[in-house]
Every structure is written in structure tokens, then in C-alpha cells.
Design an enzyme around this catalytic site. Structure first.
Site, PDB file in Angstrom:
ATOM      1  CE  LYS A  11      -3.932  -2.192   2.303  1.00  0.00           C
ATOM      2  NZ  LYS A  11      -4.819  -2.123   3.494  1.00  0.00           N
ATOM      3  CE1 TYR A  51      -9.212  -2.582  -0.195  1.00  0.00           C
ATOM      4  CE2 TYR A  51      -8.467  -0.950  -1.762  1.00  0.00           C
ATOM      5  CZ  TYR A  51      -8.185  -1.905  -0.814  1.00  0.00           C
ATOM      6  OH  TYR A  51      -6.882  -2.188  -0.488  1.00  0.00           O
ATOM      7  CG  ASN A 114      -3.544  -2.442   6.915  1.00  0.00           C
ATOM      8  OD1 ASN A 114      -3.327  -2.192   5.733  1.00  0.00           O
ATOM      9  ND2 ASN A 114      -4.633  -3.054   7.311  1.00  0.00           N
ATOM     10  CG  HIS A 117      -5.394  -6.381  -0.220  1.00  0.00           C
ATOM     11  ND1 HIS A 117      -6.622  -6.493   0.392  1.00  0.00           N
ATOM     12  CD2 HIS A 117      -5.430  -7.204  -1.301  1.00  0.00           C
ATOM     13  CE1 HIS A 117      -7.370  -7.337  -0.303  1.00  0.00           C
ATOM     14  NE2 HIS A 117      -6.672  -7.779  -1.332  1.00  0.00           N
ATOM     15  CD  GLU A 128      -8.443  -9.321  -3.899  1.00  0.00           C
ATOM     16  OE1 GLU A 128      -9.195  -8.791  -3.053  1.00  0.00           O
ATOM     17  OE2 GLU A 128      -7.399  -9.931  -3.576  1.00  0.00           O
TER      18      GLU A 128
END
Length: 140
Positions: A11, A51, A114, A117, A128
């Protein structure tokens, strides 16, 4: 056991801090092989599509903004039990709850930032991966 593929994103908080190599090293040390990888600037449309499952949740807009704020690294990982193995090396979504030695415990800044993913199921991984890679970009 058969080889399995999963999808991973490093990310914006990871790329902004030049952690691609460090995170990749942790992924590879967990026995996973990076069979496709590229650095992209995710578009709003890509982020909203990716998302979409969270569209009705209060954090959706903030998540889309974050994921489009800086480059990300999208990856296809391969290995025995790749989905479970990647989720194990990532650690709990909240870095405060993550086990020592996991990516999130080591590198994440917060619940929102965080670092990574990873796909949560084989069906999710297929969808994905297809959103960001064509078949000829994945080389084992």
C-alpha cells in the site's frame, strides 16, 4: 499439495517509506514466490472497483483516497497454500494485534496504514489478480 496463487498489494504507506524490498523479503522468506509485480498509481475507478465490497461502510471514501494517494505495488504470489501463508506473514489487520515478525507488526503505521493487502479466498484471488494482470504478465 498443489501450488496456489494469491494477490498482494503493498500500500501507499509502504511505497512512501521505500519498504518494497523489505516487505518482499518477508514474503519470500515465508516461502512465497513473486511471479508478477508492478508499481502503479491506482486510479479512483480501480480503487472503487477493488474495494466495492466495502462501498456501504463508513471508511470507504477514506480508503479510496488513501489507495490513490501514492503508488502501490501489486503482486501475484505463488506457493503451497499461498493464500493462508500470505495472510499469516501479513499479520492481523490491526498492527496492534499482529504477531511479532509479521509485516504489519514490523512495518504498519496504523489500522488504516497497514502496509499490505492480501486475498482472503481462492475466488477473491482470481478476481483481484485479473483486475491488475493479464495472463502473460504472470511468469512462474
Amino acid at each position: 499439495m498443489a501450488l496456489e496463487r494469491t494477490f498482494s498489494i503493498l500500500k501507499p504507506d509502504a511505497t512512501a517509506r521505500n519498504l518494497t524490498g523489505a516487505v518482499n523479503a518477508m514474503i519470500e522468506a515465508a516461502g512465497l514466490r513473486i511471479v508478477a509485480q508492478k508499481r502503479i498509481l491506482m486510479t479512483r475507478d480501480q480503487a472503487e472497483t477493488f474495494y466495492a465490497v466495502h462501498k456501504e461502510r463508513p471508511f470507504f471514501g477514506e480508503l479510496v483516497e488513501f489507495m490513490t494517494s501514492a503508488p502501490v505495488v501489486v503482486q501475484v504470489l505463488e506457493g503451497e497454500n499461498a493464500i493462508a501463508r500470505n495472510r499469516e506473514v501479513m499479520g492481523a489487520t490491526n498492527p496492534a494485534d499482529a504477531d511479532e515478525g509479521t509485516i504489519r507488526k514490523t512495518h504498519a503505521l496504523s489500522l488504516g496504514e497497514n502496509t499490505v493487502h492480501g486475498s482472503d479466498a481462492p475466488e477473491t484471488a482470481v478476481v483481484e489478480i485479473a483486475q491488475f494482470f493479464s495472463g502473460n504478465e504472470i511468469v512462474g
